[in-house]
Design a protein around this motif. Structure first.
Motif, short mmCIF file in Angstrom:
data_model
loop_
_atom_site.label_atom_id
_atom_site.label_comp_id
_atom_site.label_asym_id
_atom_site.label_seq_id
_atom_site.Cartn_x
_atom_site.Cartn_y
_atom_site.Cartn_z
N ARG A 48 0.94 -1.13 0.03
CA ARG A 48 -0.16 -0.23 -0.20
C ARG A 48 0.91 0.97 0.13
O ARG A 48 0.79 1.29 0.78
CB ARG A 48 -0.88 0.23 1.15
N GLU A 50 0.35 4.13 -0.79
CA GLU A 50 0.22 5.27 -0.66
C GLU A 50 -0.15 5.46 0.64
O GLU A 50 -0.14 6.38 2.01
CB GLU A 50 -1.82 5.82 -1.08
N ARG A 51 -0.57 4.55 1.51
CA ARG A 51 0.15 4.57 2.95
C ARG A 51 1.02 4.64 3.39
O ARG A 51 1.25 4.76 4.75
CB ARG A 51 -0.81 3.79 3.77
N ARG A 157 7.86 4.12 -1.32
CA ARG A 157 7.71 4.27 -2.28
C ARG A 157 7.63 4.73 -3.05
O ARG A 157 6.68 4.77 -4.45
CB ARG A 157 6.30 5.74 -1.19
#
Length: 192
Positions: A48, A50-51, A157
């Motif tokens: 994830r 985005e987290r 990320r």
């Protein structure tokens, strides 16, 4: 035993309550637990992205709070609790070295050691045992742990899965370079 524990931590990274488990592991690792939160943070950030910032913030806050527990263990219960915990992990001798470093270098020890793969629990317990200023301990712990976890989140990320193998092989080198840069900054400040 550690391998089984590590596998369990990896399993928890995919659990529906993974954020809570990440906080618990980060908290515990700063005072007594042998597995670093990176084992959960890496797969969670990859799954994830985005987290990633949220996960890094969770690790940072929980690690600092766990560090306060480690500090309290060193300050109040060193001989009864902290010394046996460090001895169980084979780090009993390291504490005396850290005490000497705290006397000489103070906050720089926390900043540098908090970035490196040296177990943070040694730093937190040693800071308490050395009766290091708790406010400076709290601030430097937040800075160094935040830098470590947010750097990891940034790399994951930005570069994704290929970064995972790099981190697993070279995280020690990467964080050590950052630690040396901080040490050089402190040395330059002392010379000015």
């Amino acid at each position: 035993m550690l391998r089984a524990l590590y596998e369990r931590i990896l399993y928890l990274a995919g659990h529906r309550r993974a954020g809570t488990w990440l906080a618990l592991v980060s908290f515990a690792e700063s005072s007594f637990f042998p597995i670093p939160p990176d084992a959960m943070l890496v797969p969670m950030c990859l799954a994830r992205p985005e987290r990633a910032w949220r996960y890094a913030a969770t690790c940072t806050m929980a690690s600092v709070l766990g560090g306060l527990l480690g500090y309290a263990l060193g300050f109040f219960l060193f001989e009864a609790v902290a010394q046996p915990v460090l001895a169980a992990y084979g780090h009993a001798q390291a504490l005396e070295t850290f005490r000497a470093w705290f006397d000489r270098w103070g906050a720089a020890v926390i900043l540098i050691k908090g970035l490196t793969p040296i177990p943070f629990k040694i730093v937190t317990i040693a800071a308490g045992a050395a009766a290091f200023n708790p406010w400076i301990f709290l601030i430097t712990s937040a800075l160094t742990r935040g830098a470590r976890f947010f750097l990891l989140a940034l790399l994951l990320r930005r570069y994704g899965t290929p970064m995972r193998s790099f981190i697993e092989r070279r995280l020690t080198l990467l964080t050590s370079v950052v630690a040396v840069a901080i040490l050089c900054g402190f040395a330059a400040l002392r010379l000015i």
